[in-house]
Motif scaffolding. Structure first.
Motif, PDB file in Angstrom:
ATOM      1  N   UNK A 140       0.837  -1.207   0.000  1.00 29.20           N
ATOM      2  CA  UNK A 140       0.000   0.000   0.000  1.00 29.20           C
ATOM      3  C   UNK A 140       0.870   1.256   0.000  1.00 29.20           C
ATOM      4  N   UNK A 141       1.999   1.174   0.702  1.00 30.61           N
ATOM      5  CA  UNK A 141       2.902   2.328   0.751  1.00 30.61           C
ATOM      6  C   UNK A 141       3.479   2.605  -0.637  1.00 30.61           C
ATOM      7  N   UNK A 142       3.852   1.542  -1.341  1.00 29.88           N
ATOM      8  CA  UNK A 142       4.401   1.709  -2.684  1.00 29.88           C
ATOM      9  C   UNK A 142       3.381   2.300  -3.641  1.00 29.88           C
ATOM     10  N   UNK A 143       2.128   1.819  -3.593  1.00 26.60           N
ATOM     11  CA  UNK A 143       1.063   2.367  -4.433  1.00 26.60           C
ATOM     12  C   UNK A 143       0.876   3.850  -4.138  1.00 26.60           C
ATOM     13  N   UNK A 144       0.843   4.180  -2.852  1.00 22.85           N
ATOM     14  CA  UNK A 144       0.658   5.577  -2.455  1.00 22.85           C
ATOM     15  C   UNK A 144       1.800   6.465  -2.905  1.00 22.85           C
ATOM     16  N   UNK A 145       3.036   5.972  -2.800  1.00 29.04           N
ATOM     17  CA  UNK A 145       4.203   6.771  -3.189  1.00 29.04           C
ATOM     18  C   UNK A 145       4.184   7.074  -4.685  1.00 29.04           C
ATOM     19  N   UNK A 146       3.856   6.076  -5.499  1.00 30.41           N
ATOM     20  CA  UNK A 146       3.791   6.281  -6.951  1.00 30.41           C
ATOM     21  C   UNK A 146       2.675   7.268  -7.297  1.00 30.41           C
ATOM     22  N   UNK A 147       1.529   7.125  -6.629  1.00 29.13           N
ATOM     23  CA  UNK A 147       0.398   8.026  -6.881  1.00 29.13           C
ATOM     24  C   UNK A 147       0.766   9.474  -6.554  1.00 29.13           C
ATOM     25  N   UNK A 148       1.428   9.678  -5.429  1.00 27.55           N
ATOM     26  CA  UNK A 148       1.829  11.033  -5.020  1.00 27.55           C
ATOM     27  C   UNK A 148       2.824  11.626  -6.009  1.00 27.55           C
ATOM     28  N   UNK A 149       3.760  10.804  -6.484  1.00 26.97           N
ATOM     29  CA  UNK A 149       4.744  11.287  -7.453  1.00 26.97           C
ATOM     30  C   UNK A 149       4.064  11.737  -8.744  1.00 26.97           C
ATOM     31  N   UNK A 150       3.050  10.978  -9.186  1.00 22.05           N
ATOM     32  CA  UNK A 150       2.333  11.342 -10.413  1.00 22.05           C
ATOM     33  C   UNK A 150       1.611  12.674 -10.253  1.00 22.05           C
ATOM     34  N   UNK A 151       0.980  12.875  -9.107  1.00 21.24           N
ATOM     35  CA  UNK A 151       0.285  14.147  -8.850  1.00 21.24           C
ATOM     36  C   UNK A 151       1.277  15.296  -8.847  1.00 21.24           C
ATOM     37  N   UNK A 152       2.425  15.072  -8.234  1.00 18.58           N
ATOM     38  CA  UNK A 152       3.433  16.129  -8.134  1.00 18.58           C
ATOM     39  C   UNK A 152       3.892  16.596  -9.509  1.00 18.58           C
ATOM     40  N   UNK A 153       4.054  15.660 -10.442  1.00 19.47           N
ATOM     41  CA  UNK A 153       4.469  16.016 -11.802  1.00 19.47           C
ATOM     42  C   UNK A 153       3.458  16.975 -12.437  1.00 19.47           C
ATOM     43  N   UNK A 154       2.168  16.680 -12.271  1.00 19.43           N
ATOM     44  CA  UNK A 154       1.159  17.516 -12.911  1.00 19.43           C
ATOM     45  C   UNK A 154       0.919  18.820 -12.160  1.00 19.43           C
ATOM     46  N   UNK A 155       1.253  18.865 -10.907  1.00 23.16           N
ATOM     47  CA  UNK A 155       1.253  20.149 -10.203  1.00 23.16           C
ATOM     48  C   UNK A 155       2.247  21.091 -10.877  1.00 23.16           C
ATOM     49  N   UNK A 156       3.425  20.569 -11.169  1.00 20.43           N
ATOM     50  CA  UNK A 156       4.463  21.381 -11.812  1.00 20.43           C
ATOM     51  C   UNK A 156       4.032  21.804 -13.218  1.00 20.43           C
ATOM     52  N   UNK A 157       3.483  20.875 -13.990  1.00 19.51           N
ATOM     53  CA  UNK A 157       3.062  21.185 -15.357  1.00 19.51           C
ATOM     54  C   UNK A 157       1.950  22.223 -15.379  1.00 19.51           C
ATOM     55  N   UNK A 158       0.997  22.107 -14.451  1.00 17.90           N
ATOM     56  CA  UNK A 158      -0.104  23.071 -14.401  1.00 17.90           C
ATOM     57  C   UNK A 158       0.390  24.462 -14.043  1.00 17.90           C
ATOM     58  N   UNK A 159       1.380  24.533 -13.168  1.00 15.67           N
ATOM     59  CA  UNK A 159       1.925  25.837 -12.798  1.00 15.67           C
ATOM     60  C   UNK A 159       2.631  26.485 -13.986  1.00 15.67           C
ATOM     61  N   UNK A 160       3.256  25.678 -14.835  1.00 15.86           N
ATOM     62  CA  UNK A 160       3.974  26.216 -15.987  1.00 15.86           C
ATOM     63  C   UNK A 160       3.041  26.815 -17.027  1.00 15.86           C
ATOM     64  N   UNK A 161       1.775  26.361 -17.073  1.00 14.75           N
ATOM     65  CA  UNK A 161       0.831  26.981 -17.994  1.00 14.75           C
ATOM     66  C   UNK A 161      -0.098  25.981 -18.639  1.00 14.75           C
ATOM     67  N   UNK A 162      -1.328  26.451 -18.966  1.00 15.57           N
ATOM     68  CA  UNK A 162      -2.355  25.561 -19.491  1.00 15.57           C
ATOM     69  C   UNK A 162      -2.046  25.113 -20.919  1.00 15.57           C
ATOM     70  N   UNK A 163      -1.274  25.890 -21.681  1.00 17.10           N
ATOM     71  CA  UNK A 163      -0.921  25.455 -23.035  1.00 17.10           C
ATOM     72  C   UNK A 163      -0.102  24.182 -22.989  1.00 17.10           C
ATOM     73  N   UNK A 164       0.840  24.113 -22.060  1.00 20.61           N
ATOM     74  CA  UNK A 164       1.645  22.901 -21.906  1.00 20.61           C
ATOM     75  C   UNK A 164       0.763  21.730 -21.513  1.00 20.61           C
ATOM     76  N   UNK A 165      -0.217  21.989 -20.640  1.00 16.54           N
ATOM     77  CA  UNK A 165      -1.156  20.948 -20.236  1.00 16.54           C
ATOM     78  C   UNK A 165      -1.938  20.457 -21.445  1.00 16.54           C
ATOM     79  N   UNK A 166      -2.413  21.402 -22.284  1.00 15.11           N
ATOM     80  CA  UNK A 166      -3.187  21.025 -23.460  1.00 15.11           C
ATOM     81  C   UNK A 166      -2.375  20.225 -24.456  1.00 15.11           C
TER      82      UNK A 166
END
Length: 755
Positions: A140-166
């Motif tokens: 469960x810890x491993x699943x949670x760690x991978x999930x958190x890492x994935x969210x963190x990546x998209x936090x960074x991408x969203x901050x950089x701008x919606x065009x990059x997200x699109x």
């Protein structure tokens, strides 16, 4: 909707009084935002759970849910093109029934549901990764760690701008559709693939002969898997960032939903017709493709599962952050969540939503997260569907670029779908949703109570709690400074006016000298008291001793730190300017209070104020003080920003948005007496001076500029040029700042310039 004037190179137009996002998503990006965001982790992790509830009838549940979703999609096409701004359902409910509790609950629940779906998608991504790393599935810890890492990546991408997200969504969405095509073609054509005998081993869709029981199973399955259809409405939630919204929004919603229904129905059909043992599995698609394409197929779908989960994280996070942005912009949630960065995205909202999503991933239970997400969205969709009926009655003649067919049947069907599916949702999830709604309602009323108490407390306070201090210079030159100080103090009913005289300690100890000083102070007070009386401002004079003028003022402020503004007059003679500038720099370095210096060229009236806006902390002080002064004197303000003469036309919108953002961050809105004005110029100071001369302003209020300054003039070169080149009185302001903070900010500023 309240509006204010906006001027671009002399042309004045109307502008909404709120922060706006930039329209930068084209049709392809929007279609993929809805399609890829929906074709995400849901089908990968919920297919097995649907099979456990309904058996082969899960196919019908998926198809019926998709068909019923078209009624909701059509409603969203009308609503999103009529109100093409961020916020989605909250915007529609607010327009229908006002800015009250229901609009707040809808917006909040929409945001929370998107946040939970972000967490659900992240968990789905982790399970897809576990196809390649089986050890993760047991941890469960491993699943949670991978999930958190994935969210963190998209936090960074969203901050950089919606065009990059699109753009990322287009790439991921395209690869996801290719993977599903491989799965479907191989599943229907390869040996060990789809078989009717496997799908219907008993020749029956249902185990029961009771039609009501079977209908209940279908509805319960729809309630479970409806989170799979969460995604297309993100197009409406982000309508403010879509180019040509009246055309692109309806096309994108209908195209994306059609693709979703077709793909989902066929994928679930292949999965259930390939294996009879997928019930309850979170990796049903990977398990079945392995049977007819072996390890290469499992690799393809494993990668597709990861991509699908990432697209869902991407779209749901985008939706959640835009909803929280709207709630903040409307004053329902904390104001900092609507702050925009240079890419014009709500970066604080992105950080908060990302953090909450990471926390929610620790729940881990896929089916529970799915029920919560579905229940929350259904509540939101129900309210938005009903709002359309009200809006048709309330605004029958408003321009609607898209009109839903068969009105009012379509919104009624959509509303009934939401009610029925909510009825069959899991009790725990409904209780959780009810608890969340209850907490938000409590927050709403507590917030109203606190705001009411604060307003009443402010009204009950005695005036004169804070001080505006005018240091005594030469009485003959202080008249307009005291007059301006009285106006500023009048604009803030908590402020009184203090004339402060600093004398040498040795003089203060001499009785005769002290008597002469008292007489002089009394004379000065009597001379200027008329300005305080005119403005109904408490005014008094005070004498303090010190080793120097600056030292006495600093000691006074340290002993009583309620000084809100220290207001000086810039001396006329060159000799006095050098000494005054040195004293002023000493006071500024102390970081104890705001400092203002009036370059006096006569102030008979204050009807038109010019405020150049650069964006620094001193500029923000100028904005707030100018607005207070304008409100008290019923004056108008021009907030002006100078841009380079070579600035590309398409960047004008960004510059205006930046100006709007700076003003709104400080004032909360664009006041009705304010204009936003952009001019081109090779030199900011020359452009400001030319503007002041052309429009004959009564006063320029400008914040200190953090640039190269001349000896004895700590306001920067630009301000120096404005002061010396203008025929208008200029009030220069400097926000108080601790020395360490000032040094750090200037170092960062210098670093940015070098880079």
């Amino acid at each position: 909707m309240p509006e204010s004037d906006l001027c671009i190179e002399g042309t004045w137009v109307k502008m909404a009084q709120k922060r706006t996002l930039k329209r930068q998503l084209n049709l392809t990006q929007v279609v993929m935002l809805g399609t890829a965001g929906t074709l995400g982790s849901g089908v990968f992790i919920l297919t097995g759970h649907a099979a456990a509830v309904a058996g082969p009838a899960a196919i019908w549940a998926v198809l019926i849910a998709g068909i019923l979703s078209f009624s909701i999609a059509l409603n969203y096409c009308e609503l999103a093109t009529t109100y093409p701004e961020t916020g989605g359902a909250m915007t529609y409910v607010r327009e229908a029934w006002g800015k009250g509790l229901l609009a707040f609950l809808v917006g909040s629940m929409d945001c929370i549901s998107s946040t939970f779906y972000t967490a659900l998608s992240a968990v789905g991504f982790a399970y897809s990764v576990s196809v390649f790393v089986p050890a993760l599935h047991e941890s469960a810890i491993g699943i949670g760690a991978v999930a958190i890492a994935a969210i963190l990546v998209f936090v960074i991408l969203n901050i950089l701008g919606v065009t990059k997200v699109g753009n990322i969504q287009v790439v991921m969405g395209g690869s996801l559709l290719v993977a599903f095509a491989i799965y479907l073609i191989a599943g229907f054509t390869m040996p060990n693939g789809f078989s009717t005998a496997t799908l219907l081993p008993t020749g029956r869709w249902f185990t029961s002969d009771n039609p009501f029981t079977n209908m209940g199973v279908i509805l319960k399955t729809i309630a479970l898997i409806y989170a799979m259809y969460v995604g297309f409405e993100v197009i409406a939630d982000d309508a403010e960032e879509v180019r040509n919204p009246t055309k692109n929004i309806p096309m994108a919603i209908m195209i994306s939903l059609f693709l979703i229904v077709v793909v989902y129905t066929l994928v679930v059909t292949v999965a259930m017709g390939t294996s009879s043992t997928i019930a309850g599995s979170e990796t049903a698609i990977s398990d079945t493709i392995r049977m007819f394409l072996g390890t290469p197929g499992a690799t393809i779908i494993g990668i597709a599962g990861m991509v699908g989960a990432l697209t869902s994280i991407n779209s749901s996070m985008l939706s959640a952050t835009r909803e929280s942005f709207t709630l903040s912009r409307d004053g329902s949630w904390p104001a900092f969540l609507s702050r925009l960065n240079q890419a014009r995205v709500p970066y604080f909202a992105i950080l908060v939503i990302g953090a909450v999503s990471m926390f929610v991933t620790m729940i881990g239970a896929v089916d529970f997260l799915s029920y919560i997400t579905s229940g929350g969205y259904l509540f939101v969709l129900l309210c938005s569907n009903l709002s359309m009926i009200t809006l048709r009655k309330k605004y029958p003649f408003i321009h609607r670029p898209f009109k839903v067919p068969a009105f009012p049947l379509t919104p009624i069907i959509a509303s009934l779908v939401c009610v029925i599916v909510l009825r069959y949702s899991e009790v725990r999830a409904l209780m959780f949703m009810g608890g969340v709604l209850g907490l938000f309602a409590i927050y709403y009323y507590v917030k109203l109570g606190v705001e009411s108490w604060q307003a009443e407390h402010k009204r009950s306070q005695d005036p004169g709690r804070y001080r505006l201090v005018v240091p005594m210079q030469h009485a003959s030159g202080l008249e307009n400074v005291v007059r301006l100080g009285a106006r500023i103090a009048n604009a803030d009913n908590e402020m009184n006016l203090c004339l402060l005289q600093v004398v040498d300690k040795q003089v203060a100890e001499n009785d005769q000298a002290r008597e002469r000083l008292n007489q002089s102070r009394q004379y000065t007070l009597e001379k200027f008291i008329k300005y305080a009386v005119e403005r109904n401002v408490p005014m008094y004079s005070k004498t303090v001793s010190g080793d120097s003028a600056a030292g006495g003022i600093i000691d006074e402020m340290r002993g009583d730190n309620n000084v809100r503004l220290l207001l000086y007059k810039w001396p006329v003679s060159e000799e006095s300017q050098i000494e005054f500038g040195e004293n002023l720099e000493t006071i500024i370095r102390s970081g104890l209070t705001n400092v203002g210096v009036l370059f006096d060229r006569g102030i008979d009236r204050i009807e038109d104020i010019l405020v150049p806006v650069g964006g620094g902390p001193h500029c923000k002080l100028a904005i707030s003080l100018a607005e207070n002064l304008a409100q008290a004197d019923h004056a108008s303000i021009d907030f002006m920003r100078v841009v380079d003469v070579d600035l590309e036309d398409e960047l004008y919108e960004d510059q205006m948005a930046f100006l709007q953002e700076v003003v709104m961050t400080e004032l909360g809105n664009i006041p009705g007496n304010a204009n936003l004005h952009i001019v081109r110029g090779e030199d900011p100071a020359s452009a400001i001076v030319a503007e002041a001369q052309d429009r004959d302003y009564d006063l320029i209020i400008i914040g200190s500029f953090e640039g190269q300054s001349k000896p004895g003039l700590p306001f920067g070169e630009i301000v120096d040029k404005v002061v010396r080149g203008s025929n208008t009185s200029v009030l220069v302001l400097r926000q108080h700042e601790r020395p360490a903070a000032s040094w750090l900010r200037q170092q960062l500023r210098g670093s940015n310039k070098r880079s």
